[in-house]
Design a protein around this motif. Structure first.
Motif, PDB file in Angstrom:
ATOM      1  N   GLY A   1       0.821  -1.219   0.000  1.00  0.00           N
ATOM      2  CA  GLY A   1       0.000   0.000   0.000  1.00  0.00           C
ATOM      3  C   GLY A   1       0.849   1.261   0.000  1.00  0.00           C
ATOM      4  N   ASP A   2       2.146   1.083   0.203  1.00  0.00           N
ATOM      5  CA  ASP A   2       3.046   2.234   0.227  1.00  0.00           C
ATOM      6  C   ASP A   2       3.565   2.462  -1.200  1.00  0.00           C
ATOM      7  OD1 ASP A   2       4.560   4.294   1.090  1.00  0.00           O
ATOM      8  OD2 ASP A   2       6.058   3.076   2.162  1.00  0.00           O
ATOM      9  N   ILE A   3       2.686   2.973  -2.034  1.00  0.00           N
ATOM     10  CA  ILE A   3       3.001   3.108  -3.462  1.00  0.00           C
ATOM     11  C   ILE A   3       3.867   4.342  -3.704  1.00  0.00           C
ATOM     12  CG2 ILE A   3       1.947   3.518  -5.735  1.00  0.00           C
ATOM     13  CD1 ILE A   3      -0.494   1.958  -4.688  1.00  0.00           C
ATOM     14  N   ASP A   4       4.824   4.182  -4.590  1.00  0.00           N
ATOM     15  CA  ASP A   4       5.714   5.295  -4.919  1.00  0.00           C
ATOM     16  C   ASP A   4       4.972   6.278  -5.840  1.00  0.00           C
ATOM     17  OD1 ASP A   4       7.713   6.963  -5.676  1.00  0.00           O
ATOM     18  OD2 ASP A   4       9.156   5.382  -6.199  1.00  0.00           O
ATOM     19  N   THR A   5       4.194   7.159  -5.228  1.00  0.00           N
ATOM     20  CA  THR A   5       3.349   8.055  -6.033  1.00  0.00           C
ATOM     21  C   THR A   5       4.187   9.097  -6.792  1.00  0.00           C
ATOM     22  OG1 THR A   5       2.972   9.336  -4.035  1.00  0.00           O
ATOM     23  CG2 THR A   5       1.234   7.832  -4.683  1.00  0.00           C
ATOM     24  N   ALA A   6       5.379   9.364  -6.281  1.00  0.00           N
ATOM     25  CA  ALA A   6       6.256  10.328  -6.986  1.00  0.00           C
ATOM     26  C   ALA A   6       6.599   9.759  -8.367  1.00  0.00           C
ATOM     27  CB  ALA A   6       7.520  10.577  -6.174  1.00  0.00           C
ATOM     28  N   LYS A   7       6.751   8.442  -8.412  1.00  0.00           N
ATOM     29  CA  LYS A   7       7.067   7.780  -9.682  1.00  0.00           C
ATOM     30  C   LYS A   7       5.900   7.961 -10.678  1.00  0.00           C
ATOM     31  CE  LYS A   7       9.905   4.009  -9.543  1.00  0.00           C
ATOM     32  NZ  LYS A   7      10.236   2.695  -9.056  1.00  0.00           N
ATOM     33  N   ILE A   8       4.699   7.830 -10.157  1.00  0.00           N
ATOM     34  CA  ILE A   8       3.518   7.980 -11.028  1.00  0.00           C
ATOM     35  C   ILE A   8       3.424   9.428 -11.522  1.00  0.00           C
ATOM     36  CG2 ILE A   8       1.002   7.757 -11.185  1.00  0.00           C
ATOM     37  CD1 ILE A   8       1.143   5.751  -8.846  1.00  0.00           C
ATOM     38  N   ASP A   9       3.607  10.362 -10.599  1.00  0.00           N
ATOM     39  CA  ASP A   9       3.518  11.783 -10.973  1.00  0.00           C
ATOM     40  C   ASP A   9       4.560  12.130 -12.036  1.00  0.00           C
ATOM     41  OD1 ASP A   9       1.534  11.959  -9.126  1.00  0.00           O
ATOM     42  OD2 ASP A   9       2.745  12.916  -7.559  1.00  0.00           O
ATOM     43  N   ALA A  10       5.767  11.621 -11.838  1.00  0.00           N
ATOM     44  CA  ALA A  10       6.841  11.921 -12.794  1.00  0.00           C
ATOM     45  C   ALA A  10       6.510  11.306 -14.155  1.00  0.00           C
ATOM     46  CB  ALA A  10       8.174  11.378 -12.282  1.00  0.00           C
ATOM     47  N   PHE A  11       5.933  10.125 -14.124  1.00  0.00           N
ATOM     48  CA  PHE A  11       5.569   9.444 -15.375  1.00  0.00           C
ATOM     49  C   PHE A  11       4.546  10.263 -16.160  1.00  0.00           C
ATOM     50  CE2 PHE A  11       2.796   6.594 -17.753  1.00  0.00           C
ATOM     51  CZ  PHE A  11       3.699   5.870 -18.506  1.00  0.00           C
ATOM     52  N   TYR A  12       3.526  10.740 -15.452  1.00  0.00           N
ATOM     53  CA  TYR A  12       2.489  11.522 -16.138  1.00  0.00           C
ATOM     54  C   TYR A  12       3.032  12.887 -16.591  1.00  0.00           C
ATOM     55  CZ  TYR A  12      -1.116   8.097 -14.856  1.00  0.00           C
ATOM     56  OH  TYR A  12      -1.863   6.956 -14.746  1.00  0.00           O
ATOM     57  N   ALA A  13       3.919  13.460 -15.799  1.00  0.00           N
ATOM     58  CA  ALA A  13       4.494  14.757 -16.187  1.00  0.00           C
ATOM     59  C   ALA A  13       5.278  14.605 -17.488  1.00  0.00           C
ATOM     60  CB  ALA A  13       5.403  15.277 -15.063  1.00  0.00           C
ATOM     61  N   GLN A  14       6.029  13.520 -17.555  1.00  0.00           N
ATOM     62  CA  GLN A  14       6.807  13.240 -18.770  1.00  0.00           C
ATOM     63  C   GLN A  14       5.871  12.998 -19.968  1.00  0.00           C
ATOM     64  OE1 GLN A  14      10.255  12.684 -18.898  1.00  0.00           O
ATOM     65  NE2 GLN A  14      10.403  11.859 -20.976  1.00  0.00           N
ATOM     66  N   MET A  15       4.799  12.274 -19.692  1.00  0.00           N
ATOM     67  CA  MET A  15       3.828  11.977 -20.746  1.00  0.00           C
ATOM     68  C   MET A  15       3.251  13.286 -21.310  1.00  0.00           C
ATOM     69  SD  MET A  15       0.746   9.260 -20.338  1.00  0.00           S
ATOM     70  CE  MET A  15      -0.520  10.335 -19.683  1.00  0.00           C
ATOM     71  N   ASP A  16       2.913  14.195 -20.400  1.00  0.00           N
ATOM     72  CA  ASP A  16       2.353  15.476 -20.828  1.00  0.00           C
ATOM     73  C   ASP A  16       3.385  16.297 -21.596  1.00  0.00           C
ATOM     74  OD1 ASP A  16      -0.041  14.812 -19.771  1.00  0.00           O
ATOM     75  OD2 ASP A  16       0.215  15.938 -17.905  1.00  0.00           O
ATOM     76  N   GLN A  17       4.620  16.228 -21.102  1.00  0.00           N
ATOM     77  CA  GLN A  17       5.689  16.992 -21.755  1.00  0.00           C
ATOM     78  C   GLN A  17       5.882  16.517 -23.196  1.00  0.00           C
ATOM     79  OE1 GLN A  17       9.312  16.725 -19.548  1.00  0.00           O
ATOM     80  NE2 GLN A  17      10.209  18.471 -20.629  1.00  0.00           N
TER      81      GLN A  17
END
Ligand code: F0G
Length: 459
Positions: free
Chosen positions: A302-318
């Motif tokens: 349950g301790d998901i690395d949400t920073a990894k998800i955020d970075a992934f989506y930021a890159q996707m948007d970029q």
């Protein structure tokens, strides 16, 4: 009350009443589950209990393939449950498709969810979701959709008259079979100039602002209904747990609810084995696959690395990367149930794969030639299974169940473009997704209106 809502984040675990209308945990923003005080619920001792309910089929809620299992999703009194006869689906052993994917005869089963009233698995969830909507007195319900959720919502609202439906779809992004359903069943249809991810974002804003009941798979009550797909698979296998469940992944509601079904069945002592789960993305909408396989994202207790998800989506948007696949139902780059799906993959020792549109459309042709037919997204499960057998991850003799999520007529253009003789149509509908061949095409024959010529063609 034996049922309640609970935040899935183990560090939060906040609970909320059953009649609170929430999309996410107000404390921490995570997704919510419907949970039960199981010791206060009369849970059957064995899954065989459900067999006797077949004799009650004249009662609509027991006829329902969802509410027949009411004891395993008891959040509403049974006389309040909404049904229009969903869940009359079948599990078909299919040796021809088994041979196509390189599996032994007798080891592959297709679960035909396209046989539901609106032609997709969504009806399982909509029966449960509209039941909750009724409990909280909703007058209007909304969803964003790649097509099937909107068809299902429109149908449930249209038949039950419990609430009005508003559906948000990406303009030009949904197959005509599905759009025609939403229009025909009377949903207020909003075509947003954007894709599903845009529509999903907007429907959340709108439903919050206008107090409209949201019926996307963010809604945990909807996912309760989808658990029953697994109950029916087990039922059809005489309660023997298969080795693998293979399911297409879009917004990841189905995979999440399957995981929850197995977590609960196991915890209740109703199964002694847990199947492995394979979630299959389209290569053009592969966020889960990238995050899981390339970035190593895991549930991690349950301790998901949400920073990894955020970075992934930021890159996707970029990179301005938008989802793009012939399997329009799963043309989704920001799956809202990502974290719940990670939990399911963790519990079911799961794997994630992606398949190309060519692999999807060929698998679809094979299902069509050997079964009831399905829409492109559904065939991702068969294409994914083929890949996993080739890799040796799934054994030739292991029992695998592919979920065929939507009916063949949902997207007739894809089928006609593949089999037909019109190369321009092929290019405009399939070629633009990188599909170049139609090796399993069943070409129609064009012939003059002349008996001799017609007979010649049949020789
Ligand atoms: N297959 C079909 C036919 C679908 O319509 C969907 C989702 C999926 C698979 C993926 O399921 O989202 O639970 O991972 N369709 C949604 C819709 C998004 O709006 O109809 P999931």
């Amino acid at each position: 009350m034996t049922a309640f809502q609970r935040c899935i984040n183990p560090k939060c675990r906040s609970t909320f009443g059953i009649t609170e209308v929430l999309h996410r945990c107000p404390t921490c923003g995570s997704l919510l589950d419907v949970d039960y005080e199981w010791d206060k619920v009369s849970v059957p001792k064995s899954l065989k209990y459900f067999e006797q309910l077949w004799s009650e089929r004249s009662n609509p809620v027991r006829f329902s393939g969802v509410w027949r299992f009411h004891e395993l999703l008891p959040f509403a009194p049974i006389d309040q449950c909404v049904t229009i006869g969903e869940g009359q689906t079948i599990l078909q052993k299919n040796d021809a498709v088994a041979s196509y994917v390189g599996k032994d005869a007798g080891s592959l089963f297709l679960q035909y969810e396209g046989l539901n009233p609106s032609g997709s698995f969504k009806d399982n969830g909509m029966a449960a979701g509209t039941t909750h909507g009724r409990l909280v007195g909703a007058k209007q319900a909304a969803c964003a959709s790649t097509g099937n959720t909107s068809a299902s919502l429109a149908l449930y609202c249209g038949v039950s008259k419990l609430m009005k439906s508003v559906v948000f779809v990406g303009s030009g992004k949904i197959a005509y079979g599905k759009l025609s359903q939403a229009l025909d069943y009377g949903a207020r249809t909003v075509q947003i100039r954007g894709d599903f991810d845009d529509a999903m974002q907007r429907v959340q804003e709108v439903s919050k602002k206008k107090g409209i009941y949201l019926l996307n798979s963010l809604n945990p009550f909807r996912l309760e209904g989808q658990k029953t797909i697994m109950f029916r698979v087990l039922e059809a296998l005489r309660w023997e747990v298969p080795d693998w469940i293979v399911v297409p992944g879009g917004n990841l509601g189905n995979s999440s609810s399957f995981g929850k079904a197995f977590i609960e069945l196991h915890m209740l002592g109703l199964i002694d084995k847990v199947p492995r789960l394979a979630v299959v993305n389209a290569a053009g909408a592969d966020s889960l696959c990238r995050l899981y396989n390339d970035e190593g994202l895991r549930w991690n207790g349950g301790d998901i690395d949400t920073a990894k998800i955020d970075a992934f989506y930021a890159q996707m948007d970029q990179e301005n990367r938008r989802a793009d696949t012939i399997a329009s139902a799963i043309e989704i780059n920001r799956p809202v149930n990502l974290t719940k799906c990670l939990r399911a993959l963790d519990f079911c020792n799961g794997v994630v794969r992606k398949v190309t549109d060519q692999e999807i459309i060929d698998a679809k042709a094979q299902v069509g030639a050997n079964g009831f037919g399905c829409e492109p997204a559904s065939a991702a499960s068969v294409a994914g299974l083929k890949k996993l057998v080739e890799e040796g991850v799934i054994g030739k003799d292991e029992r695998a169940v592919c979920i065929l999520t939507g009916y063949q007529l949902k997207d007739p253009n894809a089928t006609v473009a593949y089999h037909g003789n019109d190369r321009d149509f092929f290019e405009s509908y399939l070629g633009k997704h990188g599909i170049t061949e139609a090796q399993y095409a069943n070409r129609p024959v064009v012939v003059d209106n002349d008996i001799e010529k017609i007979l010649d063609v049949l020789n």
